[in-house]
Design a protein around this motif. Structure first.
Motif, PDB file in Angstrom:
ATOM      1  N   THR A  60       2.656 -22.187  -8.437  1.00 45.90           N
ATOM      2  CA  THR A  60       2.493 -21.847  -6.874  1.00 45.90           C
ATOM      3  C   THR A  60       2.397 -20.082  -8.124  1.00 45.90           C
ATOM      4  O   THR A  60       1.984 -19.888  -7.345  1.00 45.90           O
ATOM      5  CB  THR A  60       3.018 -22.318  -6.573  1.00 45.90           C
ATOM      6  OG1 THR A  60       4.049 -23.618  -5.789  1.00 45.90           O
ATOM      7  CG2 THR A  60       3.521 -21.186  -4.845  1.00 45.90           C
ATOM      8  N   GLY A  61       3.464 -20.798  -8.707  1.00 45.29           N
ATOM      9  CA  GLY A  61       3.924 -19.424  -9.632  1.00 45.29           C
ATOM     10  C   GLY A  61       2.396 -18.852 -10.494  1.00 45.29           C
ATOM     11  O   GLY A  61       2.189 -17.585 -10.464  1.00 45.29           O
ATOM     12  N   HIS A  62       2.082 -19.472 -11.231  1.00 46.88           N
ATOM     13  CA  HIS A  62       0.895 -19.328 -11.112  1.00 46.88           C
ATOM     14  C   HIS A  62      -0.842 -18.897 -10.602  1.00 46.88           C
ATOM     15  O   HIS A  62      -0.976 -17.618 -10.993  1.00 46.88           O
ATOM     16  CB  HIS A  62       0.078 -20.033 -12.766  1.00 46.88           C
ATOM     17  CG  HIS A  62       0.899 -20.587 -14.231  1.00 46.88           C
ATOM     18  ND1 HIS A  62       0.977 -20.207 -15.274  1.00 46.88           N
ATOM     19  CD2 HIS A  62       2.634 -20.584 -13.724  1.00 46.88           C
ATOM     20  CE1 HIS A  62       1.610 -20.421 -16.003  1.00 46.88           C
ATOM     21  NE2 HIS A  62       2.767 -20.327 -15.535  1.00 46.88           N
ATOM     22  N   GLN A  63      -0.219 -19.482  -9.267  1.00 43.97           N
ATOM     23  CA  GLN A  63      -1.643 -18.701  -8.536  1.00 43.97           C
ATOM     24  C   GLN A  63      -1.003 -18.209  -8.128  1.00 43.97           C
ATOM     25  O   GLN A  63      -2.202 -16.991  -7.960  1.00 43.97           O
ATOM     26  CB  GLN A  63      -1.580 -20.022  -7.836  1.00 43.97           C
ATOM     27  CG  GLN A  63      -2.094 -21.207  -8.051  1.00 43.97           C
ATOM     28  CD  GLN A  63      -1.639 -22.369  -6.918  1.00 43.97           C
ATOM     29  OE1 GLN A  63      -0.883 -23.051  -6.575  1.00 43.97           O
ATOM     30  NE2 GLN A  63      -2.571 -24.183  -6.729  1.00 43.97           N
ATOM     31  N   ALA A  64       0.483 -17.444  -7.353  1.00 40.04           N
ATOM     32  CA  ALA A  64       0.692 -16.134  -7.461  1.00 40.04           C
ATOM     33  C   ALA A  64       0.093 -14.592  -8.099  1.00 40.04           C
ATOM     34  O   ALA A  64      -0.530 -14.554  -7.942  1.00 40.04           O
ATOM     35  CB  ALA A  64       1.732 -15.824  -7.160  1.00 40.04           C
ATOM     36  N   LEU A  65       0.374 -14.981  -9.794  1.00 36.53           N
ATOM     37  CA  LEU A  65      -0.165 -14.428 -10.871  1.00 36.53           C
ATOM     38  C   LEU A  65      -1.444 -14.423 -10.418  1.00 36.53           C
ATOM     39  O   LEU A  65      -2.062 -13.457 -10.745  1.00 36.53           O
ATOM     40  CB  LEU A  65       0.115 -14.937 -12.192  1.00 36.53           C
ATOM     41  CG  LEU A  65       0.308 -14.543 -13.406  1.00 36.53           C
ATOM     42  CD1 LEU A  65      -0.024 -12.795 -13.028  1.00 36.53           C
ATOM     43  CD2 LEU A  65       0.440 -14.509 -14.718  1.00 36.53           C
ATOM     44  N   ASP A  66      -1.976 -14.916 -10.709  1.00 34.73           N
ATOM     45  CA  ASP A  66      -3.987 -15.346 -10.417  1.00 34.73           C
ATOM     46  C   ASP A  66      -3.975 -14.391  -9.009  1.00 34.73           C
ATOM     47  O   ASP A  66      -4.941 -13.327  -9.180  1.00 34.73           O
ATOM     48  CB  ASP A  66      -4.477 -16.223 -10.096  1.00 34.73           C
ATOM     49  CG  ASP A  66      -4.426 -17.424 -11.818  1.00 34.73           C
ATOM     50  OD1 ASP A  66      -4.106 -17.250 -12.384  1.00 34.73           O
ATOM     51  OD2 ASP A  66      -4.881 -18.862 -11.261  1.00 34.73           O
ATOM     52  N   VAL A  67      -3.290 -14.609  -8.456  1.00 39.51           N
ATOM     53  CA  VAL A  67      -3.610 -13.712  -6.954  1.00 39.51           C
ATOM     54  C   VAL A  67      -3.307 -11.687  -7.146  1.00 39.51           C
ATOM     55  O   VAL A  67      -4.406 -11.117  -6.571  1.00 39.51           O
ATOM     56  CB  VAL A  67      -3.347 -13.924  -5.743  1.00 39.51           C
ATOM     57  CG1 VAL A  67      -3.582 -13.168  -4.925  1.00 39.51           C
ATOM     58  CG2 VAL A  67      -2.963 -15.331  -5.243  1.00 39.51           C
ATOM     59  N   LEU A  68      -3.082 -12.123  -8.088  1.00 38.16           N
ATOM     60  CA  LEU A  68      -1.956 -10.279  -8.067  1.00 38.16           C
ATOM     61  C   LEU A  68      -2.764  -9.916  -9.645  1.00 38.16           C
ATOM     62  O   LEU A  68      -3.539  -8.434  -9.057  1.00 38.16           O
ATOM     63  CB  LEU A  68      -1.040 -10.713  -8.747  1.00 38.16           C
ATOM     64  CG  LEU A  68       0.436 -10.616  -7.603  1.00 38.16           C
ATOM     65  CD1 LEU A  68       1.431 -10.713  -9.366  1.00 38.16           C
ATOM     66  CD2 LEU A  68       0.057  -9.461  -7.386  1.00 38.16           C
ATOM     67  N   ILE A  69      -3.557 -10.477 -10.205  1.00 40.66           N
ATOM     68  CA  ILE A  69      -4.576 -10.412 -11.202  1.00 40.66           C
ATOM     69  C   ILE A  69      -5.677  -9.623 -10.191  1.00 40.66           C
ATOM     70  O   ILE A  69      -6.772  -8.983 -10.667  1.00 40.66           O
ATOM     71  CB  ILE A  69      -4.813 -11.018 -12.259  1.00 40.66           C
ATOM     72  CG1 ILE A  69      -4.147 -11.278 -12.882  1.00 40.66           C
ATOM     73  CG2 ILE A  69      -6.735 -11.118 -12.932  1.00 40.66           C
ATOM     74  CD1 ILE A  69      -3.256 -10.415 -14.107  1.00 40.66           C
ATOM     75  N   CYS A  70      -6.568 -10.530  -9.111  1.00 40.02           N
ATOM     76  CA  CYS A  70      -7.033 -10.823  -8.991  1.00 40.02           C
ATOM     77  C   CYS A  70      -7.374  -8.552  -7.957  1.00 40.02           C
ATOM     78  O   CYS A  70      -8.440  -8.230  -7.847  1.00 40.02           O
ATOM     79  CB  CYS A  70      -7.278 -11.838  -7.784  1.00 40.02           C
ATOM     80  SG  CYS A  70      -8.848 -11.099  -6.436  1.00 40.02           S
ATOM     81  N   TYR A  71      -6.147  -9.249  -7.506  1.00 42.75           N
ATOM     82  CA  TYR A  71      -6.513  -7.905  -6.337  1.00 42.75           C
ATOM     83  C   TYR A  71      -6.409  -6.396  -7.211  1.00 42.75           C
ATOM     84  O   TYR A  71      -6.551  -5.954  -6.797  1.00 42.75           O
ATOM     85  CB  TYR A  71      -4.749  -7.339  -5.459  1.00 42.75           C
ATOM     86  CG  TYR A  71      -4.274  -8.467  -4.430  1.00 42.75           C
ATOM     87  CD1 TYR A  71      -5.259  -8.964  -3.779  1.00 42.75           C
ATOM     88  CD2 TYR A  71      -3.532  -9.162  -4.384  1.00 42.75           C
ATOM     89  CE1 TYR A  71      -5.724 -10.156  -2.668  1.00 42.75           C
ATOM     90  CE2 TYR A  71      -3.332 -10.159  -3.157  1.00 42.75           C
ATOM     91  CZ  TYR A  71      -3.851 -10.571  -2.364  1.00 42.75           C
ATOM     92  OH  TYR A  71      -4.140 -11.422  -1.388  1.00 42.75           O
ATOM     93  N   LEU A  72      -5.540  -6.796  -8.595  1.00 41.36           N
ATOM     94  CA  LEU A  72      -5.390  -5.699  -9.446  1.00 41.36           C
ATOM     95  C   LEU A  72      -7.042  -5.399 -10.155  1.00 41.36           C
ATOM     96  O   LEU A  72      -7.386  -4.037 -10.135  1.00 41.36           O
ATOM     97  CB  LEU A  72      -4.436  -6.401 -10.658  1.00 41.36           C
ATOM     98  CG  LEU A  72      -4.389  -4.914 -11.202  1.00 41.36           C
ATOM     99  CD1 LEU A  72      -3.906  -3.864 -11.120  1.00 41.36           C
ATOM    100  CD2 LEU A  72      -3.960  -5.763 -12.623  1.00 41.36           C
ATOM    101  N   ARG A  73      -7.834  -6.745 -10.443  1.00 44.05           N
ATOM    102  CA  ARG A  73      -9.338  -6.323 -10.633  1.00 44.05           C
ATOM    103  C   ARG A  73      -9.760  -5.222  -9.266  1.00 44.05           C
ATOM    104  O   ARG A  73     -10.921  -4.579  -9.822  1.00 44.05           O
ATOM    105  CB  ARG A  73      -9.715  -7.285 -10.986  1.00 44.05           C
ATOM    106  CG  ARG A  73      -9.731  -8.204 -12.586  1.00 44.05           C
ATOM    107  CD  ARG A  73     -10.064  -9.579 -13.106  1.00 44.05           C
ATOM    108  NE  ARG A  73      -9.634 -10.071 -13.795  1.00 44.05           N
ATOM    109  CZ  ARG A  73      -9.530 -11.176 -14.077  1.00 44.05           C
ATOM    110  NH1 ARG A  73      -9.971 -12.215 -13.194  1.00 44.05           N
ATOM    111  NH2 ARG A  73      -9.650 -11.331 -15.597  1.00 44.05           N
ATOM    112  N   ARG A  74      -9.810  -5.816  -8.116  1.00 47.07           N
ATOM    113  CA  ARG A  74     -10.528  -5.051  -7.208  1.00 47.07           C
ATOM    114  C   ARG A  74      -9.955  -3.832  -7.009  1.00 47.07           C
ATOM    115  O   ARG A  74     -11.037  -3.155  -6.882  1.00 47.07           O
ATOM    116  CB  ARG A  74     -10.205  -5.877  -6.370  1.00 47.07           C
ATOM    117  CG  ARG A  74     -11.598  -5.618  -4.884  1.00 47.07           C
ATOM    118  CD  ARG A  74     -10.747  -6.983  -3.607  1.00 47.07           C
ATOM    119  NE  ARG A  74     -10.414  -7.774  -3.310  1.00 47.07           N
ATOM    120  CZ  ARG A  74      -9.771  -8.511  -2.496  1.00 47.07           C
ATOM    121  NH1 ARG A  74      -9.033  -8.238  -2.278  1.00 47.07           N
ATOM    122  NH2 ARG A  74     -10.153  -9.948  -3.100  1.00 47.07           N
TER     123      ARG A  74
END
Length: 108
Positions: A60-74
């Motif tokens: 779950t934590g790594h998925q949260a990190l992936d989502v943050l990276i996605c938002y940051l890239r956007r």
């Protein structure tokens, strides 16, 4: 392309255009800007951002990190900074600054 991480305003600036970052997005950028071009391991980012506070285990934590990276890239893409955060699958992330972004290292 000139890329600057501004800690006072908690934003990233690309060629004069800026976007505000959430506290966690900013922490990710700080880690990546410390050593542009070097891999930051996913587990190190996770530990830095969440420590032992993340419920649901590492998946779950790594998925949260992936989502943050996605938002940051956007957000970065919205100001012309597409492709600066590279993924090394199974390992982590790397900041790929163009050669003309030398100021970013000095200002991070």
């Amino acid at each position: 392309m000139t890329t600057i991480l501004n800690p006072d305003l908690r934003q990233i600036e690309v060629n004069g255009a800026a976007v505000h970052l959430t506290p966690r997005e900013f922490e990710i950028c700080e880690m990546l800007f410390r050593e542009p071009g070097k891999l930051v391991k996913k587990q190190a980012m996770f530990n830095h951002l969440y420590g032992d506070d993340m419920d649901g285990g590492p998946v779950t934590g790594h998925q949260a990190l992936d989502v943050l990276i996605c938002y940051l890239r956007r957000k970065m893409g919205s100001i012309g900074a597409q492709g600066l955060i590279a993924t090394e699958i199974g390992a982590g992330y790397r900041l790929d600054l163009p050669p003309t972004s030398a100021e970013a290292r000095a200002n991070a």
